[in-house]
Design a protein around this motif. Structure first.
Motif, mmCIF file in Angstrom:
data_model
loop_
_atom_site.group_PDB
_atom_site.id
_atom_site.type_symbol
_atom_site.label_atom_id
_atom_site.label_comp_id
_atom_site.label_asym_id
_atom_site.label_seq_id
_atom_site.Cartn_x
_atom_site.Cartn_y
_atom_site.Cartn_z
ATOM 1 N N ASN A 35 2.363 1.761 -3.434
ATOM 2 C CA ASN A 35 1.366 2.289 -4.366
ATOM 3 C C ASN A 35 1.025 3.742 -4.075
ATOM 4 O O ASN A 35 0.554 4.463 -4.937
ATOM 5 C CB ASN A 35 0.100 1.419 -4.341
ATOM 6 N N THR A 36 1.265 4.161 -2.821
ATOM 7 C CA THR A 36 1.056 5.562 -2.470
ATOM 8 C C THR A 36 2.219 6.420 -2.964
ATOM 9 O O THR A 36 2.143 7.639 -2.970
ATOM 10 C CB THR A 36 0.908 5.697 -0.935
ATOM 11 N N GLY A 37 3.308 5.748 -3.339
ATOM 12 C CA GLY A 37 4.440 6.502 -3.884
ATOM 13 C C GLY A 37 5.658 6.563 -2.974
ATOM 14 O O GLY A 37 6.616 7.277 -3.265
ATOM 15 N N PHE A 38 5.639 5.828 -1.886
ATOM 16 C CA PHE A 38 6.798 5.819 -0.991
ATOM 17 C C PHE A 38 7.785 4.718 -1.364
ATOM 18 O O PHE A 38 7.409 3.738 -2.002
ATOM 19 C CB PHE A 38 6.365 5.556 0.457
ATOM 20 N N VAL A 91 -0.197 5.702 5.306
ATOM 21 C CA VAL A 91 -0.985 5.194 4.184
ATOM 22 C C VAL A 91 -2.472 5.306 4.519
ATOM 23 O O VAL A 91 -2.862 5.102 5.670
ATOM 24 C CB VAL A 91 -0.653 3.707 3.929
ATOM 25 N N ASP A 92 -3.304 5.595 3.532
ATOM 26 C CA ASP A 92 -4.725 5.729 3.848
ATOM 27 C C ASP A 92 -5.469 4.400 3.661
ATOM 28 O O ASP A 92 -4.921 3.439 3.133
ATOM 29 C CB ASP A 92 -5.385 6.870 3.063
ATOM 30 N N LYS A 93 -6.711 4.410 4.139
ATOM 31 C CA LYS A 93 -7.465 3.175 4.198
ATOM 32 C C LYS A 93 -7.718 2.584 2.811
ATOM 33 O O LYS A 93 -7.639 1.373 2.619
ATOM 34 C CB LYS A 93 -8.788 3.420 4.929
ATOM 35 N N ASN A 94 -7.998 3.450 1.844
ATOM 36 C CA ASN A 94 -8.276 2.916 0.507
ATOM 37 C C ASN A 94 -7.074 2.174 -0.071
ATOM 38 O O ASN A 94 -7.233 1.112 -0.669
ATOM 39 C CB ASN A 94 -8.703 4.040 -0.436
ATOM 40 N N SER A 95 -5.906 2.740 0.115
ATOM 41 C CA SER A 95 -4.710 2.056 -0.404
ATOM 42 C C SER A 95 -4.527 0.716 0.286
ATOM 43 O O SER A 95 -4.117 -0.265 -0.329
ATOM 44 C CB SER A 95 -3.451 2.890 -0.175
ATOM 45 N N GLU A 110 -6.960 -1.707 -1.223
ATOM 46 C CA GLU A 110 -6.481 -2.148 -2.542
ATOM 47 C C GLU A 110 -5.408 -3.232 -2.388
ATOM 48 O O GLU A 110 -5.425 -4.255 -3.067
ATOM 49 C CB GLU A 110 -5.903 -0.963 -3.334
ATOM 50 N N ALA A 168 0.844 -1.196 0.000
ATOM 51 C CA ALA A 168 0.000 0.000 0.000
ATOM 52 C C ALA A 168 0.883 1.251 0.000
ATOM 53 O O ALA A 168 0.597 2.230 -0.691
ATOM 54 C CB ALA A 168 -0.930 -0.007 1.211
ATOM 55 N N ALA A 169 1.963 1.203 0.761
ATOM 56 C CA ALA A 169 2.856 2.369 0.839
ATOM 57 C C ALA A 169 3.542 2.606 -0.506
ATOM 58 O O ALA A 169 3.683 3.744 -0.952
ATOM 59 C CB ALA A 169 3.883 2.173 1.946
#
Ligand code: SF4
Ligand code: SF4
Lengths: 617, 196
Positions: B29-32, B162-166, B169, B26-27
């Motif tokens: 995909n968030t760009g980290f 990281v947010d819940k949606n990520s 996913e 998730a992180a």
């Protein structure tokens, strides 16, 4: 992530991969055609991934019977012109070393990579030998990655280098690199031809004294040329900060060093040695000259440190060298960021500030790993212990072997007295039975028996030994995650395969007294153990029951057990003698069974002296 | 970015590695950037298990003593074992269901009182978030979803990167489809406990 992505992921895709998964991708991008291994932590997942995708990838993959055979399978494939890959844990290379040492003489045709996954601090191993020493012992090139992306890149480079110089190339990882997860950017998967052709050339491939002498000379010449490569390798990188301090490091230690320097804004020059053998002498010399003080940060043996001291001596240069040999860094175990900070603080000012470290004011009991609930090994240990009590046998010796059953070392089982290596249970039983009059009861798993148990068993019969061997056949290679072995009807690619019978092998070695038991049947097992212990000579009991982690092993609906309400007399016999993790002492002092954990093996029910354990309705 | 350091500990079989991978993916995909360390093999059979994640700029996943921004402990004793990684600003999301070490009867160190454990944790940092993940997981329909309950709790921590949606996913990519609904419910229940 679906593991098939390791194969199907497209160019430029970025995935969060375990080092071991990145290894497979690197092999696929290199067009590997044959891969072979014997499972061993921390390298096991490489085989698990191959096992899942090999067919689809058009790669031949096998779980070989042991590492030596895996090495030989890969060697022959490479001699036939294919790219081949073998990988194993560090001690696996000891097993393979006999062939490995000659393989560098004969050299290879298709590129061949040998990966050794070392285990500093021994998370899952009997020792922490540093296999960088093998590069020196065998004399072949070595590459040392620090993260998953680098593993993938070095796999590709390794194959190219190997093919160019017709020499196998060794990659050394450690637990922290193999079991590190990080972002890996993909290139395209490269599919090569499927079958090779072996052109006979005895002068190259048959090392008898006359040819071997020439081969050795050629090896030395090859390595001389390869040294140029390591001197100029893009993988050996200098991070120049115009500093007085120079740090030479590799592998996981490099990561710690860089993070600490970065975090605390410390100025140092760093040389990351990745193409680590032949040791890049000129590059290191240049680096040594550019700084005043040297720190060598490497895990386990002071290998590079000694190389550095040799170079300084050779060129008559004086520099302070800090490392393991002067006590700046610890001589053994893996490093950590904190260890690096402590070590730097011994030699440099200003000291790097350390975070406050909190310590628990109450003592924290250990949580050692244990046999799973319902594990058939537990029943065997229980049976043996109680039979010995009945027969009043004192001071038995339990040579054991490598697998889950080594966990029998813990109380209450205490059935692991002597262990050296894969298969050593049987060889050492031979020794104990000759050297003492004690009763010897030896334990070996099914996969380990195939791996290294057969020659010593023949030895035992032929030399008229006297001991009981228990083969713990749980139908899988359990400890490393459940890989198949020759005793199962399936191979490493998931295809049907002839099942080799342990019982028939044992018979063929000449053992006269052989029995097979279901260990979960306590009464019969005990009788059979009793007979076997009274037998003079080598007797073998095959305890056959699948590992609890094998999926779908229960055909019938799974039963659960419980302790009858208010009937438990709290004698704690089951807890103390069986110690199944599903059985626990509740707050009111009575014994309960955790319905989630219980696997319904019914052993507790059979041994409860008060008969108060029953099947849950 | 300075790395955000997460230390996750518990007992083999609680789904700790899965949880860590979900956070990591998730992180990413968030760009980290993310690095993570896991332990396989011998250590897993019912022994203590831990993973370490750094989200942001770092080469090594190993967290220094006193360096964790977040502790997710699936079992109280394993939270206590992680004490050296904590600082006065660490957030601690801790499951209060205990699992006894199998040999505790033969151990000369008893399992500490749970209250004592929480007092110890509180004496390090006041950011202690305790939940009964086992019970919540059972109530949503599957005890095995306890790792997602824990993750839900962690999601409610301020600064969790990281947010819940990520996360959801990443769950879709890592959990069997038929358990997804229960797992998402488990995540929501854990989250709800602490989100204001
Ligand atoms: S994995 Fe299988 S063999 Fe190993 S402890 Fe568990 S049940 Fe026993
Ligand atoms: S039946 Fe008894 S011994 Fe077997 S797993 Fe269940 S509680 Fe443990």
């Amino acid at each position: 992530m679906n593991i098939e992505k390791v194969l199907t992921g497209e160019k430029d895709e970025k995935l969060f991969l375990l080092g071991n998964e990145a290894t497979v991708r690197g092999a696929l991008e290199s067009g590997v055609q044959v891969a072979a291994t014997y499972p061993g932590t921390p390298s096991s997942e490489i085989g698990d991934v191959f096992s899942k995708i090999a067919k689809q990838a058009g790669v031949y993959f096998e779980f070989s019977i042991n590492e030596k055979v895996a090495m030989e399978v890969a060697a022959a494939a490479s001699a036939s012109g294919l790219r081949s890959f073998t990988f194993m844990k560090h001690v696996g290379l000891n097993v393979a070393s006999d062939s490995f040492m000659s393989l560098v003489y004969t050299g290879v045709n298709g590129g061949m990579v040998v990966l050794s996954a070392d285990d500093p601090s021994m998370f899952s191993s009997q020792n922490e030998q540093d296999n960088r020493n093998y590069a020196r012992l065998a004399n072949l090139p070595m590459l040392e990655p620090s993260n998953p992306q680098e593993i993938k890149d070095l796999m590709k480079y390794g194959f190219e280098l190997s093919e160019k110089f017709k020499l196998p190339v060794m990659i050394r990882t450690t637990t922290r690199v193999s079991h590190m997860r990080g972002m890996v950017k993909f290139d395209t998967v490269n599919r090569k031809k499927e079958k090779g052709f072996f052109h006979r050339d005895p002068e190259r491939f048959v090392p008898v004294p006359e040819t071997a002498r020439i081969m050795h000379k050629e090896l030395v010449e090859k390595m001389e040329k390869i040294k140029d490569k390591s001197e100029n390798s893009v993988y050996n990188k200098i991070y120049n900060n115009d500093a007085d301090i120079g740090i030479i490091t590799s592998g996981s230690a490099f990561n710690y060093v860089m993070d600490i320097l970065d975090q605390h804004k410390i100025k140092a020059n760093v040389l990351k040695v990745t193409f680590s053998y032949p040791f890049p002498e000129k590059l290191v010399l240049k680096f040594l000259k550019s700084v005043k003080d040297i720190v060598v940060v490497e895990e386990v043996d002071p290998v590079m440190e000694k190389e550095v001291l040799t170079i300084l001596g050779k060129y008559g240069i004086k520099r302070n060298v800090h490392g393991k040999l002067d006590g700046t860094l610890p001589m053994i175990y893996e490093y950590s960021p904190d260890i690096i900070v402590n070590s730097f603080n011994k030699i440099y000012e200003p000291k790097i500030p350390r975070n406050k470290v909190f310590k628990s004011k109450v003592r924290v009991p250990k949580r050692p790993p244990t046999l799973c609930p319902g594990c058939p090994h537990r029943a065997v240990y229980y049976n043996i212990k109680t039979v010995l009590d009945d027969l009043n046998i004192k001071d038995p010796i339990y040579p054991t072997d490598i697998g889950c059953y080594t966990l029998g070392i813990e109380a209450p089982y205490e059935s692991a007295d002597y262990l050296l290596s894969m298969g050593s249970s049987i060889g050492t039983s031979c020794g104990f039975s000759k050297a003492t009059n004690q009763v010897v009861i030896s334990f070996i798993g099914d996969s380990t028996f195939f791996h290294a148990g057969i020659p010593p068993l023949i030895n035992a019969v032929h030399n008229k030994n006297n001991f009981l061997l228990v083969i713990l056949d749980n139908r899988t290679t359990a400890m490393t995650g459940g890989q198949p072995h020759p005793g199962l009807p399936v191979d490493g690619m998931g295809d049907a395969a002839p099942e080799i019978s342990i019982e028939k092998i044992v018979k063929a070695t000449g053992v006269q007294n052989i029995k097979t038991i279901n260990p979960l049947n306590i009464r019969t097992s005990r009788e059979i153990f009793k007979e076997a212990l009274e037998y003079q000579g080598v007797s073998v009991v095959i305890s056959k029951y699948p590992c609890m982690l094998i999926k779908n092993q229960f055909k019938k609906k799974q039963i659960k057990l419980e302790v009858k309400e208010n009937k438990c007399r709290e004698c704690l016999y089951c807890l103390e003698n069986l110690a199944c993790p599903a059985i626990f002492l509740s707050d009111n002092g009575s014994v309960k069974i955790d319905g989630l954990q219980c696997k319904g093996c019914t052993v507790c029910k059979q041994i409860c002296p008060e008969q108060v354990i029953k099947v849950r309705k | 970015m300075e790395p955000y350091n997460i230390y996750i500990s518990g007992v083999g079989g609680q789904g700790i590695i899965k949880t860590s991978i979900i956070i990591g993916e998730a992180a990413i995909n968030t760009g980290f950037d993310v690095v993570m360390s896991e332990i396989h093999g011998m250590a897993q059979r019912g022994g203590g298990v831990s993973t370490e994640l750094k989200i942001g700029h770092a080469k090594s996943p190993i967290i220094q003593d006193g360096g964790a921004d977040l502790l997710i402990a699936f079992e109280p004793l394993e939270a206590l074992r992680a004490l050296s990684k904590l600082s006065s600003s660490t957030y601690m999301v801790v499951n209060n269901s205990t699992i006894m070490p199998f040999n505790i009867l033969k151990s000369n160190i008893p399992y500490p009182d749970v209250k004592t454990i929480f007092d110890q944790l509180k004496s390090v940092s006041s950011n202690l978030m305790v939940l009964n993940a086992d019970e919540i997981a059972k109530s949503v329909g599957n005890i095995l979803s306890l790792n997602m309950v824990m993750l839900g709790g962690a999601l409610a921590v301020p600064d969790f990167p990281v947010d819940k949606n990520s996360i959801i996913e990443a769950m879709k990519d890592n959990l069997p489809e038929k358990t997804l609904e229960i797992n998402i419910e488990a995540l929501n229940q854990g989250f709800k406990l602490f989100s204001i």
